[in-house]
Design an enzyme around this catalytic site. Structure first.
Site, short mmCIF file in Angstrom:
data_model
loop_
_atom_site.label_atom_id
_atom_site.label_comp_id
_atom_site.label_asym_id
_atom_site.label_seq_id
_atom_site.Cartn_x
_atom_site.Cartn_y
_atom_site.Cartn_z
N LYS A 78 45.39 49.33 46.40
CA LYS A 78 45.37 48.05 45.67
C LYS A 78 46.75 47.85 45.07
CE LYS A 78 42.61 44.66 44.41
NZ LYS A 78 41.46 44.06 45.11
N ASP A 112 43.63 38.73 46.37
CA ASP A 112 42.67 39.03 45.30
C ASP A 112 42.91 37.91 44.29
OD1 ASP A 112 40.74 41.29 44.22
OD2 ASP A 112 41.99 40.78 42.51
P1 NDP Z 1 40.53 33.72 42.60
O1 NDP Z 1 41.85 33.87 41.94
O2 NDP Z 1 40.41 32.89 43.82
O3 NDP Z 1 39.45 33.18 41.53
C1 NDP Z 1 39.17 33.86 40.37
C2 NDP Z 1 38.22 33.05 39.54
O4 NDP Z 1 37.80 33.81 38.42
C3 NDP Z 1 38.83 31.78 38.99
O5 NDP Z 1 37.84 30.79 38.86
C4 NDP Z 1 39.32 32.24 37.62
O6 NDP Z 1 39.46 31.19 36.67
C5 NDP Z 1 38.21 33.17 37.20
N1 NDP Z 1 38.73 34.16 36.27
C6 NDP Z 1 39.80 34.97 36.43
N2 NDP Z 1 40.00 35.73 35.35
C7 NDP Z 1 39.06 35.35 34.47
C8 NDP Z 1 38.74 35.76 33.16
N3 NDP Z 1 39.46 36.69 32.52
N4 NDP Z 1 37.66 35.18 32.56
C9 NDP Z 1 36.93 34.23 33.21
N5 NDP Z 1 37.20 33.81 34.44
C10 NDP Z 1 38.24 34.36 35.06
O7 NDP Z 1 40.03 35.22 42.87
P2 NDP Z 1 38.91 35.72 43.88
O8 NDP Z 1 37.82 34.74 43.97
O9 NDP Z 1 39.59 36.18 45.11
O10 NDP Z 1 38.40 37.03 43.13
C11 NDP Z 1 37.33 37.02 42.18
C12 NDP Z 1 36.77 38.42 42.01
O11 NDP Z 1 36.29 38.90 43.28
C13 NDP Z 1 37.77 39.47 41.54
O12 NDP Z 1 37.09 40.44 40.75
C14 NDP Z 1 38.21 40.13 42.84
O13 NDP Z 1 38.71 41.46 42.63
C15 NDP Z 1 36.90 40.14 43.59
N6 NDP Z 1 37.00 40.29 45.04
C16 NDP Z 1 37.74 39.41 45.78
C17 NDP Z 1 37.80 39.55 47.15
C18 NDP Z 1 38.50 38.55 48.00
O14 NDP Z 1 38.38 38.65 49.23
N7 NDP Z 1 39.19 37.58 47.45
C19 NDP Z 1 37.14 40.67 47.84
C20 NDP Z 1 36.31 41.48 46.98
C21 NDP Z 1 36.28 41.30 45.62
P3 NDP Z 1 40.94 30.65 36.31
O15 NDP Z 1 41.37 29.87 37.51
O16 NDP Z 1 40.73 29.84 35.09
O17 NDP Z 1 41.79 31.87 36.07
#
Ligand code: NDP
Length: 442
Positions: free
Chosen positions: A125, A165
């Protein structure tokens, strides 16, 4: 003192001030005692001591110039945690909260998740404390180029293959890939999540969200439940959340709430996903903007988990669903929770779900569809042949069904029927431990 406790104490001592990493290690180690009892040779070979220590940690300076001409400096990092099963594989996170403890927790989880996919990928990572929010495309490009100026010497299609991510989506992967190619002169599958025009895979964008819902569907079917007609709450509105909504809709469920880091929207008629895609994927706006298109929806800034639902899918970030939230969900009749994000439920919340017979899909199993499809992208890149959407989607579906089966079988075999936390940890661990045993003390 038990072997597990001893190793955990060493982790705390050697990695002080990294609570997320401690939490992730503890969650895995506390599942493994029955396996270690059956396999005393793992202790003699120091499997746990080696597993909790990354093979390599790279930390570097990322200088770049912002649009006003000012020099900015961020910190970049890549943790190459474990290569027993294949090249290191895992995403890059760009978020101001990133520090070594976060990247280590994610890298550690990734080892077992990748093992569960059944594909030949090790765990890694990386990321940076850079915040892409509010930056221009040119600033993001200059940052990505500077990040790659150091990272390129540590990665490669057969060495380490990063992906996206939080904060790293198609735009960032494109800039990173362009710079890798410029520096090395090689067009190879060194990153996944690439655009379709330059050898990305169909379904990769959708994979984590779709995979999550395939897993969920399998898990609830085993208990005689169905998505058809279920009310679902999904936190986040990024890559994982958006495609989880899409698949829930396709399977007949109704998503009534989504969020971002400032608040949530509640639309009892069902979320209008086209509006969300426009706001988040194109305008890069806030979730509150949904009200401009749907004034009948409600906006709130408290916990999204207060909204009554049958199924909860936390898809935003770590520790976003705590014990209080879990109590509320249970009181409101929620019967299933599956983690789209990594470690979104606190340990107390997860235990509460299990002890109240709420079906619970832990992230390392339920969200493995993203990395699994990344491995399918690597396979297509190696063959230099793209597969159709249906081909990749069918494989993803098969992999998720298989992960559910392996986790539930392992849980049952070790006397923890229906506890998929324990099942996923054991199933993921066993393969890695066997490979490490075979490869000697390295
Ligand atoms: P994105 O950046 O596309 O989206 C993240 C989302 O979560 C946004 O809506 C963001 O809101 C919100 N968010 C981030 N930080 C916070 C916080 N501290 N409190 C509340 N909301 C928050 O990321 P992903 O969708 O890719 O990833 C989301 C999760 O899924 C993570 O935990 C990641 O590790 C996990 N994951 C992702 C994979 C992938 O293929 N992308 C694979 C497996 C797991 P805002 O825009 O306001 O920051």
């Amino acid at each position: 003192m038990s072997y597990v406790q001893d190793v955990f104490n060493q982790v705390i001592e050697r990695n002080p001030h990294e609570p997320e990493f401690h939490q992730a290690v503890n969650e895995v180690l506390e599942s493994l005692t029955p396996v270690l009892d059956r396999h005393p040779e793992y202790e003699s070979a120091g499997i746990l001591e080696r597993l909790v220590e990354p093979e390599r940690q790279i930390v570097f300076r990322v200088p770049w110039v912002d649009d006003t001409g000012k020099v900015q400096v961020n910190r970049g990092m890549r943790i190459q945690f474990n290569s027993a099963l294949g090249p290191y594989k895992g995403g890059l996170r760009f978020h101001p909260s990133v520090y070594l403890g976060i990247i280590k927790f994610l890298g550690f989880e990734q080892i077992f998740k990748n093992s569960l996919t059944g594909l030949p990928i090790g765990g890694g990572k990386g990321g940076s404390d850079f915040d892409p929010k509010g930056k221009s495309d040119n600033e993001v490009m200059r940052f990505c180029q500077s990040f790659m100026n150091e990272l390129y010497r540590h990665i490669g299609a057969d060495v380490d293959v990063p992906a996206g991510d939080i904060g790293v989506g198609g735009r960032e992967i494109g800039y990173l890939y362009g710079q890798y190619k410029k520096l090395t002169g090689r067009f190879e599958g060194v990153l996944t999540g690439k655009g379709l025009s330059y050898s990305g895979s169909l379904v990769r964008k959708e994979a984590t969200g779709y995979g999550l819902v395939y897993f969920l569907d399998e898990m609830i079917k085993a208990q005689g439940k169905s998505l058809q007609g279920s009310t679902v709450v999904i936190s986040g509105s990024g890559n994982v959340a958006i495609y989880a909504v899409e698949k829930v809709n396709q399977l007949g469920g109704k998503v009534v709430a989504m969020s971002d880091s400032t608040g949530y929207i509640y639309d009892r008629n069902g979320i209008d996903l086209d509006a969300i895609k426009l706001i988040k994927e194109i305008e890069r706006g806030r979730i509150k903007d949904y009200l401009n298109r749907h004034p009948e929806a409600e906006y709130g800034e408290g916990s999204i988990w207060n909204i009554k639902c049958d199924i909860a899918l936390p898809c935003a970030t770590q520790n976003e669903l705590n014990e209080e939230d879990a109590k509320t969900l249970i009181e409101n009749g929620c019967f299933a929770v599956a983690e789209g994000a990594n470690m979104p439920c606190t340990p107390e919340a997860a235990h509460l779900f299990i002890s109240n017979n709420v079906m619970f899909g832990p992230g390392k199993a339920a969200n493995a569809g993203g990395v699994a499809t990344s491995a399918l992208e690597m396979a297509q890149n190696s063959m230099r042949l793209p597969w159709t959407f249906e081909e990749v989607d069918n494989r993803l579906h098969g992999i998720m069904v298989n992960i559910y089966r392996e986790a539930s079988q392992a849980a049952e075999e070790y006397g923890f029927k229906n506890n998929l936390i324990v099942g996923a940890n054991i199933a993921g661990f066993t393969k890695v431990a066997e490979a490490m045993m075979a490869q000697g003390i390295v």
